[in-house]
Each structure stands twice: as C-alpha cells, then as structure tokens.
Write an enzyme that holds these catalytic residues in place. Structure first.
Site, PDB file in Angstrom:
ATOM      1  N   SER A  94       4.213  -3.418 -10.570  1.00  0.00           N
ATOM      2  CA  SER A  94       4.344  -2.256  -9.680  1.00  0.00           C
ATOM      3  C   SER A  94       4.214  -0.887 -10.481  1.00  0.00           C
ATOM      4  CB  SER A  94       5.200  -2.422  -8.548  1.00  0.00           C
ATOM      5  OG  SER A  94       5.156  -1.428  -7.660  1.00  0.00           O
ATOM      6  N   VAL A 153      12.533  -1.009   2.546  1.00  0.00           N
ATOM      7  CA  VAL A 153      11.439  -1.158   1.481  1.00  0.00           C
ATOM      8  C   VAL A 153      11.595  -2.523   0.900  1.00  0.00           C
ATOM      9  CG1 VAL A 153      11.465  -0.443  -0.726  1.00  0.00           C
ATOM     10  CG2 VAL A 153      11.500   1.491   1.180  1.00  0.00           C
ATOM     11  N   ALA A 154      13.016  -2.899   0.766  1.00  0.00           N
ATOM     12  CA  ALA A 154      13.008  -4.290  -0.002  1.00  0.00           C
ATOM     13  C   ALA A 154      12.169  -5.381   0.896  1.00  0.00           C
ATOM     14  CB  ALA A 154      14.543  -4.545   0.135  1.00  0.00           C
ATOM     15  N   ASP A 213       1.137 -10.127  -1.130  1.00  0.00           N
ATOM     16  CA  ASP A 213       1.474  -8.841  -1.531  1.00  0.00           C
ATOM     17  C   ASP A 213       0.953  -8.023  -0.315  1.00  0.00           C
ATOM     18  OD1 ASP A 213       2.097  -6.283  -2.631  1.00  0.00           O
ATOM     19  OD2 ASP A 213       1.466  -6.892  -4.718  1.00  0.00           O
ATOM     20  N   HIS A 241       5.124  -8.753  -3.467  1.00  0.00           N
ATOM     21  CA  HIS A 241       5.013  -7.494  -4.337  1.00  0.00           C
ATOM     22  C   HIS A 241       5.846  -7.786  -5.570  1.00  0.00           C
ATOM     23  CE1 HIS A 241       3.396  -3.507  -5.596  1.00  0.00           C
ATOM     24  NE2 HIS A 241       4.485  -2.969  -5.562  1.00  0.00           N
TER      25      HIS A 241
END
Length: 264
Positions: A94, A153-154, A213, A241
């Site tokens: 990332s 977000v996690a 992802d 991701h």
C-alpha cells in the site's frame, strides 16, 4: 529494535539477502511480525529483513520537512547506509509500495529487487486527493485519529474472511499520531505517476495483489506487471488490502520466489 542516526526506528532479523519491508498506511512496522519471523528461514541466513517505521509512525520521528514520499525513500537509503548495506530488495505494501516506487526512482543503483504489494503506480485521481485532504484536515483539527476508526478504515482494508484481524489493525491505527496521518495523506496525494519508473527497473520484481482488495483493484497490479521488464504476479485468493497480514504464508512464498530470482 534499533534507533538509527537518521531517527528511523527499525525491526530487524536474519543475516541473508537484505530485504526492506515498508508498512501500509496508517500502520507501523509491527505489521511485519510474520515476515520477520519466517523469511530469514530456519538458520536465519535466507534473508536479512529490515522493517522500519515510516516518518511519524511507530518509533520514528516525523521531522519538519514538507510532506513528500521522496523524503521517506531517502530515509530508506539512510537506513541502508547505517546498516552497511549497498543494495537491497525493497518491498512495500500500500503506502509502503508508493515509497518503494519513489526509492526505485531516486536510488535505482541501490535496488537489488522490487516487491510491490496491494499498491499502484498510477497517481491519485482528483477525488482521491480531495478525500486525503479531507482526512488530513480533520485529524489535525481534532488532534485525533478517531475519524479513521469511525470510518472503519481497518475493516475496509481487510478481506471478508479476515475479521479476526480487525482489532489488531485498529490498534495500530489508534496508535498513529494525527500529525503523521495528515503528513502521510498529503505526501501520498502529491505522488506522481510512476509507470515510467517501472519501465526502467532492471532487477527482478514481484507484484502481489489480494483477490478481494476493495481499495486497489487487480487491474492496477496487472498494469504494473505489464510495465515492469521482469515481474511475477501473485494474486492471493480471499484476501483484501493487507495481504502480508491476512495470508502471511502465501505472501512469504511470493517473497521467497523473488529472493531466489535475485540470488541467481
């Protein structure tokens, strides 16, 4: 864990081929625990794994420079200097992949191999840049990263079968300083397209993608593979991701194949 003269905190294990692993946003080097344990191999001689905390995250100082992934790439070069390493395999996931691309552009002579996981070489769209600025401004205004937790977000980084990792990833996110989050968002927003960089890479490369992802589509991985002169693509099934966390065995196998190619 050692503290380098450049104020970069780094975890290290093994004595073999140098391999630098660069973490995702907004995590830290602790995400690489499975790689630090396994990649050096049974004797410790297969790889010398170095996992630094990037600027502002974990134990690394943010510093006073303007947001730029070039600065983080230069930190990696300083890390190699301090460790007595001339050339290394540089790998990132990332945001760490963006830093690896910046390193390949700025320090190509120090590259022994390139690992790009769950990342892309294209620049942000206008909408993506605007969203990064929204997050940067909000966390600074509130002096808190609670927004990242509120926006889950996690969970968004993980595949549908990786729910057991949500608490661990949330813990890393909660530990991220607001100033580092804002700095990194603005640095990522400013990064240029790097497909031309990939075309000039003259060392073995590996691209890893998660089949599930939701942040970086497989088409971005395929674009990088087409641009690279010598690349192997690994698509990890049922993974989102954070492939290194979600499927460490499959991820490590892809890294070992790259290390084998580098050693030939």
């Amino acid at each position: 864990m050692t503290q380098l003269p450049s104020a970069v905190s780094v975890r290290e294990s093994g004595t073999g081929t140098p391999l630098v692993l660069l973490h995702a946003f907004p995590l830290n080097a602790s995400m690489w625990s499975a790689q630090l344990d396994a990649l050096p191999g049974p004797t410790g001689h297969d790889a010398r794994v170095l996992a630094p905390d990037q600027r502002g995250f974990g134990g690394t100082e943010l510093g006073a420079g303007e947001p730029s992934l070039d600065a983080v790439a230069d930190d990696v070069a300083l890390l190699l200097d301090a460790a007595g390493i001339d050339r290394a395999v540089i790998g990132g996931i990332s945001m760490g992949g963006y830093v690896a691309l910046a390193f390949a552009r700025r320090h190509p002579q120090r590259l022994a191999g390139l690992l790009l996981a769950n990342t892309k070489a294209t620049a942000d769209t206008e909408a993506a840049r605007a969203n990064r600025e929204r997050i940067a401004a909000a966390v600074l205004a509130r002096d808190s990263v609670q927004l990242l937790l509120d926006e889950k977000v996690a969970a968004g980084q993980l595949g549908p079968e990786s729910g057991h990792l949500v608490e661990r990833v949330q813990g890393m996110i909660a530990a991220a300083p607001p100033a580092a989050v804002a700095w990194a968002q603005r640095a990522m927003a400013a990064r240029p397209d790097a497909l031309d960089v990939l075309a000039g890479v003259r060392v073995p490369a590996a691209v890893v993608a998660g089949a599930e992802d939701g942040l970086t589509p497989l088409t971005e991985a395929e674009l990088m593979v087409r641009a690279l002169p010598d690349a192997e693509l690994t698509v990890v099934p049922r993974v989102g991701h954070l492939s290194a966390l979600e499927a460490p065995e499959a991820f490590n196998a892809a890294v070992r194949r790259l290390l084998d190619r580098v050693g030939r």
